[in-house]
Write an enzyme that holds these catalytic residues in place. Structure first.
Site, PDB file in Angstrom:
ATOM      1  N   ARG A  96       0.799  -1.301   0.157  1.00 27.75           N
ATOM      2  CA  ARG A  96       0.124   0.027   0.046  1.00 27.75           C
ATOM      3  C   ARG A  96       0.750   1.114  -0.158  1.00 27.75           C
ATOM      4  NH1 ARG A  96      -4.963   1.639   4.047  1.00 27.75           N
ATOM      5  NH2 ARG A  96      -5.323   3.901   3.077  1.00 27.75           N
ATOM      6  N   ASN A 150     -10.479  -4.841  -0.799  1.00 29.73           N
ATOM      7  CA  ASN A 150     -10.452  -3.877  -1.840  1.00 29.73           C
ATOM      8  C   ASN A 150      -9.745  -4.105  -3.151  1.00 29.73           C
ATOM      9  OD1 ASN A 150     -12.336  -1.763  -1.056  1.00 29.73           O
ATOM     10  ND2 ASN A 150     -10.977  -0.926   0.549  1.00 29.73           N
ATOM     11  N   CYS A 172     -19.088  -3.144   1.306  1.00 31.62           N
ATOM     12  CA  CYS A 172     -17.904  -1.909   1.753  1.00 31.62           C
ATOM     13  C   CYS A 172     -18.650  -1.231   2.951  1.00 31.62           C
ATOM     14  CB  CYS A 172     -18.025  -0.879   0.419  1.00 31.62           C
ATOM     15  SG  CYS A 172     -17.076   0.586   1.083  1.00 31.62           S
ATOM     16  N   TYR A 256     -15.171   9.259  -1.119  1.00 34.37           N
ATOM     17  CA  TYR A 256     -14.108   9.287  -2.323  1.00 34.37           C
ATOM     18  C   TYR A 256     -14.388  10.134  -3.428  1.00 34.37           C
ATOM     19  CZ  TYR A 256     -12.343   5.349   0.492  1.00 34.37           C
ATOM     20  OH  TYR A 256     -11.757   4.521   1.426  1.00 34.37           O
TER      21      TYR A 256
END
Length: 442
Positions: A96, A150, A172, A256
């Site tokens: 990540r 994800n 989610c 987002y």
């Protein structure tokens, strides 16, 4: 039915697992779990044991007859499972960090599920999820796959498109977080709120909001024009919307959306964090270290409140509510990622979408919404095109397809920069992307 359920959780060493355990404990009366198998890989063995022991203490404290098994053997865990939940991270948090830092080093937004980072998380994750589905076909063909990994929309898209396992639901915590946020804004209990969700994972809109069955959308949108109410999710912080924009949009946004409608501000914030060496991956790493120190405490037998800072708040509510509704054929309405089947007119029927669905024992039945408002339609279609091409790249290992996915993403400013980032990230993640390298080495 009365034999009890077997549930396998892949990525069982995740810091989120206590959330899941708490949910199973709360809903045991409607979800009689007999066996819970927590599975991980060798690299996650220590965390798996710490979390597994905490899970056992939590269940013992609750006085429930659930057997918790900790294993690195996925096949044993999957054998005859009724539900399989997935919550893993290929390459762990180090991957990540690369997803965030490499794009930022080129002045492009680096984020876990959006832009180049979202592409590479998908490229690493999809082959693993397809492998899990292959095992499920052999060992538990009737099991439901509940995916929390994800990018959930892209992963669901890949399972629907490249396998014949149709019992898959992507999940989610963002929609339930939005519902909880609305309930808080209105100072009412969450059970009284319902939102009509339409869109894609991390690109979902609330087209209407109901309190006790009566639309309160206008009131909620007015509240959302205030900067302090702009974000419902702890791990995505914004600067507040322009009031005129949010009124004109006339829909609830998800956190987002900040990366698209406030691209410059979010990029500048991320670049500032990058220069200070504190991208979100570093923050999460520190949070996880602290959480696992807490989890080690032999006297701890509850989910510690600090877990909500991790960004996964309400995960257990969403995940266990969904499993229970499928098992009990509840026919309640929940937002999930599933096959479109006409729910959104301008998205292909065979694509994954995130929409409010009636949850039945046969799975989610999407509520038909007609078309998306014209103001958001193009962006949702563009992200769906990106997800489709990215999933194809993950399955084929084709460089040109991966480059195409990179460049059609709206957060990537040019083909030249996109190619530079793609090459650098392919090299950085080589260990987890054999599909792109094995042909060249033959």
């Amino acid at each position: 039915m009365n034999k009890g359920l077997k549930i396998a959780t892949i990525g069982g060493g995740s810091s989120y697992t206590p959330e899941l355990i708490e949910g199973f404990i709360k809903r045991y009366s409607e979800l009689p779990i007999r066996e819970l198998w927590l599975v991980d890989i060798e690299a996650g063995k220590e965390k798996l044991e710490i979390v597994g022991n905490l899970a056992k203490r939590m269940i013992e404290k609750a006085g429930l007859p659930i057997e918790v098994y900790i294993t690195l053997d996925r096949k044993t865990a999957l054998k005859d499972a009724d539900f399989v939940t997935t919550q893993f991270r290929v390459g762990l948090l180090d991957a990540r960090a690369k997803d965030e830092r490499i794009p930022l080093s080129h002045g492009v937004l680096g984020q876990e599920t959006n832009g180049p980072g979202g592409l590479f998380k998908g490229l690493r994750t999809i082959p693993v999820i397809l492998d899990i589905v292959k095992d499920m076909k052999e060992l538990c063909p009737d099991a439901w796959l509940i995916n929390f990994t994800n990018p959930a929309g892209m992963v669901t898209e890949a399972v629907l498109r490249y396998t014949d396992h149709k019992k898959v639901v992507g999940l989610c915590n963002v929609p339930i977080g939005i519902e909880m946020g609305v309930a808080k804004l209105l100072d009412v209990d969450h059970s009284r709120i319902r939102v009509d969700f339409v869109g894609l994972n991390h690109m979902v809109y609330g087209l209407d909001v109901y309190l006790d069955g009566v639309s309160v959308k206008d009131q909620v949108i007015e509240l959302l024009t205030k900067p302090e109410n702009s974000s419902f999710v702890k791990n995505v912080k914004g600067q507040g919307w322009e009031p005129e924009f949010i009124r004109a949009l006339n829909a609830l946004t998800c956190p987002y959306h900040l990366y698209y409608y406030k691209q410059d501000e979010m990029l500048q914030t991320e670049l500032g964090n990058f220069k200070n060496g504190t991208t979100r991956a570093e923050v999460v790493k520190k949070l996880e270290e602290d959480l696992f120190e807490l989890y080690k405490d032999p006297n701890l037998a509850i989910k510690p409140p600090q877990l909500e800072e991790r960004g996964g708040a309400y995960y257990s509510d969403a995940a266990v509510r969904l499993i229970s509704s499928i098992y009990n054929d509840k026919r309640d309405i929940q937002p999930v990622n599933t096959i479109n089947n006409g729910a959104i007119a301008s998205i292909p029927d065979d694509s994954a979408v995130e929409v409010s669905c009636v949850i039945t024992k046969e799975g989610p039945r999407p509520i038909v919404n007609g078309d998306l408002p014209v103001a958001v339609r193009g962006l949702v279609q563009q992200i769906k095109s990106f997800e489709r091409v990215a999933a194809e790249a993950a399955v084929t290992g084709n460089y040109d397809t991966a480059l195409l996915a990179m460049i059609i993403n709206p957060l990537v400013p040019s083909d030249k920069i996109g190619k530079v980032i793609l090459d650098e990230m392919l090299d950085a993640h080589k260990e987890y992307l054999p599909q792109f390298f094995q042909k060249a080495e033959v």
